[in-house]
Design a protein around this motif. Sequence first.
Motif, mmCIF file in Angstrom:
data_model
loop_
_atom_site.group_PDB
_atom_site.id
_atom_site.type_symbol
_atom_site.label_atom_id
_atom_site.label_comp_id
_atom_site.label_asym_id
_atom_site.label_seq_id
_atom_site.Cartn_x
_atom_site.Cartn_y
_atom_site.Cartn_z
ATOM 1 N N TYR B 36 73.785 -101.037 45.404
ATOM 2 C CA TYR B 36 73.771 -102.307 44.700
ATOM 3 C C TYR B 36 73.162 -103.356 45.618
ATOM 4 O O TYR B 36 73.286 -103.302 46.841
ATOM 5 N N LYS B 38 72.909 -107.641 46.167
ATOM 6 C CA LYS B 38 73.612 -108.856 45.800
ATOM 7 C C LYS B 38 72.956 -110.073 46.464
ATOM 8 O O LYS B 38 72.874 -110.144 47.686
ATOM 9 N N PHE B 89 74.936 -103.001 49.126
ATOM 10 C CA PHE B 89 76.173 -102.228 49.189
ATOM 11 C C PHE B 89 75.896 -100.799 48.737
ATOM 12 O O PHE B 89 75.237 -100.584 47.711
ATOM 13 N N PHE B 102 83.306 -99.058 47.677
ATOM 14 C CA PHE B 102 82.134 -99.779 48.159
ATOM 15 C C PHE B 102 82.159 -99.851 49.681
ATOM 16 O O PHE B 102 83.226 -99.975 50.301
ATOM 17 N N GLY B 103 80.975 -99.810 50.276
ATOM 18 C CA GLY B 103 80.845 -100.108 51.690
ATOM 19 C C GLY B 103 80.981 -101.602 51.921
ATOM 20 O O GLY B 103 81.109 -102.384 50.972
ATOM 21 N N THR B 104 80.944 -101.998 53.187
ATOM 22 C CA THR B 104 81.148 -103.408 53.526
ATOM 23 C C THR B 104 79.873 -104.237 53.394
ATOM 24 O O THR B 104 79.927 -105.445 53.516
ATOM 25 N N GLY B 105 78.752 -103.582 53.157
ATOM 26 C CA GLY B 105 77.517 -104.312 52.913
ATOM 27 C C GLY B 105 76.676 -104.510 54.160
ATOM 28 O O GLY B 105 77.198 -104.607 55.280
#
Lengths: 113, 112
Positions: B36, B38, B89, B102-105
Amino acid sequence: DVKVTQSSRYLVKRTGEKVFLECVQDMDHENMFWYRQDPGLGLRLIYFSYDVKMKEKGDIPEGYSVSREKKERFSLILESASTNQTSMYLCASSLPWTGVEQYFGPGTRLTVT
Amino acid sequence: DQQVKQNSPSLSVQEGRISILNCDYTNSMFDYFLWYKKYPAEGPTFLISISSIKDKNEDGRFTVFLNKSAKHLSLHIVPSQPGDSAVYFCAAPPNTGNQFYFGTGTSLTVIP
């Protein structure tokens, strides 16, 4: 075109207030989710719902409750807001199958003072 | 316990070069992964996915590679553009249930 809307983009509340965050989706999705996003912690799941009046706790449900009275609407409630609930709140919806894409709303930036 | 990890919180790349974003996971039962993107003040939007039966999936400038033995996936963006500057992410669904991990980005900055 899938649309997920959230009632407010920015919200400022005082400690101890009851806060309602509303999310509406127009794609007849069964599943709806509430996440919070914090720097360095990514997206963390608060609650999700797979049907009207059904809910499941996510990873961080403490201090939150949810309501799903209609299929298109999923509300997140902070019973007594605290400063550590200052965050970006994201709502998402999806079809009911494992692994399908989730569609996110624009987010609500909540500040609790 | 973080089941999906992104160990690089930020990445800067020159416009036109390759951006490589990495993601590691711990659960060998994951059979589907998504990326994803963002932008600030917007919700995440789906970018690209890969099934565990594949080791590569390509969509225009975006390619995701999956190395199951290493429990590692990566997103390649070639060529990088300033509009790609965003937080990315990676995510994986459990085999049962509808939520995602989800990963931490990783915050990508593409420098013009």
